[in-house]
Design a protein around this motif. Sequence first.
Motif, PDB file in Angstrom:
ATOM      1  N   VAL A   1      -3.269  17.552  -4.591  1.00 33.83           N
ATOM      2  CA  VAL A   1      -3.496  16.371  -5.431  1.00 33.83           C
ATOM      3  C   VAL A   1      -2.152  15.723  -5.717  1.00 33.83           C
ATOM      4  O   VAL A   1      -1.328  16.256  -6.463  1.00 33.83           O
ATOM      5  CB  VAL A   1      -4.214  16.751  -6.739  1.00 33.83           C
ATOM      6  N   ASN A   2      -1.939  14.563  -5.127  1.00 32.43           N
ATOM      7  CA  ASN A   2      -0.663  13.855  -5.250  1.00 32.43           C
ATOM      8  C   ASN A   2      -0.731  12.651  -6.174  1.00 32.43           C
ATOM      9  O   ASN A   2       0.293  12.009  -6.426  1.00 32.43           O
ATOM     10  CB  ASN A   2      -0.215  13.399  -3.855  1.00 32.43           C
ATOM     11  N   PHE A   3      -1.937  12.371  -6.704  1.00 31.75           N
ATOM     12  CA  PHE A   3      -2.149  11.215  -7.568  1.00 31.75           C
ATOM     13  C   PHE A   3      -3.471  11.460  -8.300  1.00 31.75           C
ATOM     14  O   PHE A   3      -4.402  12.020  -7.705  1.00 31.75           O
ATOM     15  CB  PHE A   3      -2.249   9.929  -6.721  1.00 31.75           C
ATOM     16  N   PRO A   4      -3.572  11.066  -9.572  1.00 31.60           N
ATOM     17  CA  PRO A   4      -4.834  11.295 -10.292  1.00 31.60           C
ATOM     18  C   PRO A   4      -5.990  10.577  -9.595  1.00 31.60           C
ATOM     19  O   PRO A   4      -5.932   9.366  -9.367  1.00 31.60           O
ATOM     20  CB  PRO A   4      -4.568  10.715 -11.676  1.00 31.60           C
ATOM     21  N   THR A   5      -7.034  11.290  -9.270  1.00 37.24           N
ATOM     22  CA  THR A   5      -8.124  10.693  -8.496  1.00 37.24           C
ATOM     23  C   THR A   5      -9.031   9.813  -9.341  1.00 37.24           C
ATOM     24  O   THR A   5      -9.892   9.130  -8.782  1.00 37.24           O
ATOM     25  CB  THR A   5      -8.956  11.788  -7.809  1.00 37.24           C
ATOM     26  N   ASP A   6      -8.850   9.824 -10.663  1.00 31.74           N
ATOM     27  CA  ASP A   6      -9.639   8.928 -11.518  1.00 31.74           C
ATOM     28  C   ASP A   6      -8.863   7.662 -11.896  1.00 31.74           C
ATOM     29  O   ASP A   6      -9.328   6.849 -12.691  1.00 31.74           O
ATOM     30  CB  ASP A   6     -10.108   9.655 -12.779  1.00 31.74           C
ATOM     31  N   HIS A   7      -7.692   7.466 -11.315  1.00 37.07           N
ATOM     32  CA  HIS A   7      -6.882   6.274 -11.588  1.00 37.07           C
ATOM     33  C   HIS A   7      -7.464   5.086 -10.830  1.00 37.07           C
ATOM     34  O   HIS A   7      -7.879   5.211  -9.679  1.00 37.07           O
ATOM     35  CB  HIS A   7      -5.436   6.525 -11.163  1.00 37.07           C
ATOM     36  N   ASP A   8      -7.466   3.901 -11.455  1.00 30.66           N
ATOM     37  CA  ASP A   8      -8.077   2.717 -10.843  1.00 30.66           C
ATOM     38  C   ASP A   8      -7.416   2.325  -9.528  1.00 30.66           C
ATOM     39  O   ASP A   8      -8.064   1.732  -8.652  1.00 30.66           O
ATOM     40  CB  ASP A   8      -8.013   1.525 -11.806  1.00 30.66           C
ATOM     41  N   GLN A   9      -6.143   2.627  -9.364  1.00 33.21           N
ATOM     42  CA  GLN A   9      -5.449   2.228  -8.137  1.00 33.21           C
ATOM     43  C   GLN A   9      -5.641   3.225  -6.997  1.00 33.21           C
ATOM     44  O   GLN A   9      -5.297   2.923  -5.860  1.00 33.21           O
ATOM     45  CB  GLN A   9      -3.958   2.021  -8.426  1.00 33.21           C
ATOM     46  N   TRP A  10      -6.177   4.399  -7.297  1.00 34.49           N
ATOM     47  CA  TRP A  10      -6.420   5.407  -6.261  1.00 34.49           C
ATOM     48  C   TRP A  10      -7.640   5.017  -5.442  1.00 34.49           C
ATOM     49  O   TRP A  10      -8.712   4.800  -5.980  1.00 34.49           O
ATOM     50  CB  TRP A  10      -6.633   6.771  -6.902  1.00 34.49           C
TER      51      TRP A  10
ATOM     52  N   VAL B   1       0.868  -1.180   0.000  1.00 36.01           N
ATOM     53  CA  VAL B   1       0.000   0.000   0.000  1.00 36.01           C
ATOM     54  C   VAL B   1       0.904   1.229   0.000  1.00 36.01           C
ATOM     55  O   VAL B   1       1.847   1.317   0.792  1.00 36.01           O
ATOM     56  CB  VAL B   1      -0.928   0.024   1.232  1.00 36.01           C
ATOM     57  N   ILE B   2       0.608   2.169  -0.894  1.00 39.30           N
ATOM     58  CA  ILE B   2       1.357   3.416  -1.000  1.00 39.30           C
ATOM     59  C   ILE B   2       0.525   4.536  -0.387  1.00 39.30           C
ATOM     60  O   ILE B   2      -0.658   4.689  -0.702  1.00 39.30           O
ATOM     61  CB  ILE B   2       1.676   3.749  -2.466  1.00 39.30           C
ATOM     62  N   VAL B   3       1.143   5.324   0.483  1.00 39.25           N
ATOM     63  CA  VAL B   3       0.486   6.492   1.083  1.00 39.25           C
ATOM     64  C   VAL B   3       1.288   7.721   0.662  1.00 39.25           C
ATOM     65  O   VAL B   3       2.455   7.862   1.013  1.00 39.25           O
ATOM     66  CB  VAL B   3       0.428   6.385   2.618  1.00 39.25           C
ATOM     67  N   LEU B   4       0.640   8.582  -0.105  1.00 37.71           N
ATOM     68  CA  LEU B   4       1.304   9.747  -0.670  1.00 37.71           C
ATOM     69  C   LEU B   4       0.944  11.004   0.118  1.00 37.71           C
ATOM     70  O   LEU B   4      -0.230  11.277   0.363  1.00 37.71           O
ATOM     71  CB  LEU B   4       0.900   9.936  -2.139  1.00 37.71           C
ATOM     72  N   GLY B   5       1.977  11.767   0.488  1.00 37.12           N
ATOM     73  CA  GLY B   5       1.769  13.036   1.175  1.00 37.12           C
ATOM     74  C   GLY B   5       1.918  14.204   0.228  1.00 37.12           C
ATOM     75  O   GLY B   5       2.292  14.057  -0.942  1.00 37.12           O
ATOM     76  N   ASP B   6       1.672  15.394   0.744  1.00 34.02           N
ATOM     77  CA  ASP B   6       1.612  16.586  -0.106  1.00 34.02           C
ATOM     78  C   ASP B   6       2.956  17.047  -0.630  1.00 34.02           C
ATOM     79  O   ASP B   6       3.007  17.881  -1.544  1.00 34.02           O
ATOM     80  CB  ASP B   6       0.931  17.722   0.657  1.00 34.02           C
ATOM     81  N   GLU B   7       4.054  16.516  -0.089  1.00 29.14           N
ATOM     82  CA  GLU B   7       5.351  16.860  -0.663  1.00 29.14           C
ATOM     83  C   GLU B   7       5.483  16.339  -2.096  1.00 29.14           C
ATOM     84  O   GLU B   7       6.325  16.825  -2.849  1.00 29.14           O
ATOM     85  CB  GLU B   7       6.490  16.330   0.198  1.00 29.14           C
ATOM     86  N   VAL B   8       4.662  15.372  -2.468  1.00 32.49           N
ATOM     87  CA  VAL B   8       4.684  14.895  -3.859  1.00 32.49           C
ATOM     88  C   VAL B   8       4.201  15.997  -4.783  1.00 32.49           C
ATOM     89  O   VAL B   8       4.879  16.376  -5.751  1.00 32.49           O
ATOM     90  CB  VAL B   8       3.823  13.622  -4.017  1.00 32.49           C
ATOM     91  N   ALA B   9       3.014  16.551  -4.500  1.00 33.02           N
ATOM     92  CA  ALA B   9       2.483  17.631  -5.336  1.00 33.02           C
ATOM     93  C   ALA B   9       3.403  18.843  -5.318  1.00 33.02           C
ATOM     94  O   ALA B   9       3.569  19.525  -6.340  1.00 33.02           O
ATOM     95  CB  ALA B   9       1.087  18.016  -4.857  1.00 33.02           C
TER      96      ALA B   9
END
Length: 555
Positions: free
Chosen positions: A251-260, A213-221
């Motif tokens: 937004v750190n990952f596309p919210t319409d992506h199947d893995q999100w 499981v990947i947890v992305l924080g806002d430093e990505v954006a």
Amino acid sequence: MPTTGADLFVAALESYGVTRLFGNPGTTELPLMQALGRSDVEYVLGLHEDVAVGAATGYAMRRRYHSHADPEVLPLGVANVHLAGGLAHGLGNLSNADFSGAPLLLTAGTHSRDFQQEEPILSGDLSSMAEQFTKWSAEVKDVAALPTMVRRAVRTALTPPTGPVFLSLPVDVQLAETDLDPERLGSIPTAGRGDGAAIDDAAAAVADADEPVIVLGDEVARSGIDAIDAAVRFAEAAGARVHGEILASEVNFPTDHDQWQGLVPAAPSAAAETMDTDTLVFVGCSTNTTITRPSRRLVPAAATCVHMSNDAWELGKHAPADVAVLGDPGQVLDDLAERVAGVVDDDERTRRLERVREWARVHERNPPAVVDGTLTKTGLARALRRAAPDVIVDESITASAALHAEFPFGPTQLLGEKGGSLGFGLPASLGACIAEHEAGSDSAVLAYVGDGSYLYYPHALYTAVRYDLDLTVVVPDNRNYRILKENTAALLGGDPADYEYDGIDFEPAVDLVANAESHGARGLRVDGPEEIDETLATALAHEGPVVVDVPITDR
């Protein structure tokens, strides 16, 4: 006319690319105000110091996105407040700026050094007041030190992990004559690509996982769109389920992506369930913990944890790090994606993706849009999706989860409240609007601000009117501090409906339409669910600031 310390300070800002300074002035700022009048830096007035600090924060956060596309853009917000009282007023949004990693230079005028011993009104240890919410906090004690200290402050704010800094400017330093010039800012470094051996270890941990499981924080954006693209490549190579950290506000990952699969919930039990797996990869996280003390571990003791951040403090902070990589999230993810693609084969990836789809099926929800003739938070979020504003500044608190679940956010489309100090959303949206205008963008900015948050600083609308900002404010109006009812149940047990409350419901209710109009904005009210689409369309088409009061139910 002689050049003064105040002129030198403003000249330094101009030389670095600052075009606006947000503030609320006082007597100890008058030399600075005169210097600003002799410069090309525009002063943006807020009627409260926390409004000015919040606006500068939203401006900085928005300018950061613009700087990713145009390196000539300086992603810095600058604000000025008045002595100890003004700084105290601004600490709420300084705290929010700190949690949001906003590159902000906050300044305050203070009494002359040879007068401070008299303890005149509004005196205080300004540097100490600001220190806990900044990367660096100091007083300029001599005009000769001013060029170095301004350069150091700006560099500190802009160097990852970015964040606010504070300078106190005594009146005598502002008035002192000087022939000094500003110092060059120089280049701003990134945190680098990270240690190659540690990235190899991270790839091996992901390869050995059963259900990563990947947890992305806002430093990505904050690292840029390339970092988001690298996160997608890494997630796809790993076949992992992807979440945003608790209280993620960008937004750190596309919210319409199947893995999100959405944000890690703030509720302790739901957060623990989301992270109940054998391998967790935390990237650029800073707020991935709950608001109230959990009754069980959020991260399983036996889980393998990989931490990646540009901030050494965050590595292993909330859970032990079996692998820790210090570096720029985008650059590290870029390398990691390539290495994971080479060690996770297609069959394993397919198996993992089926686990992701199973998670999605089990956790799929379809809340109603209307209950007993009143819009729900989900219903309002769906209406916002149909209205499709370009940028949303979110401080809707308990309505935020529905917004994240329903709105298909793209990169750079969201700025949110992350620090927890109410009164951020409306001021921050002012700064976001100004940044969009300065960039030559016609993006429609919408502030999504709960009624409790809105009522902190409704006079922020004065600034929107004064500077003719095309700002739409949508207020999900449940007429209470709902978060406190939910936290009552979280702390004491049971359901929010089990308790009586004092000081939490807004009775009598505030007339938000009349309130908006009293500040010169247009006010609209949605009297039924059937009116929501037309009202939002009218608001977004309106030139100038408009507030839309939308009654909602908490059911």
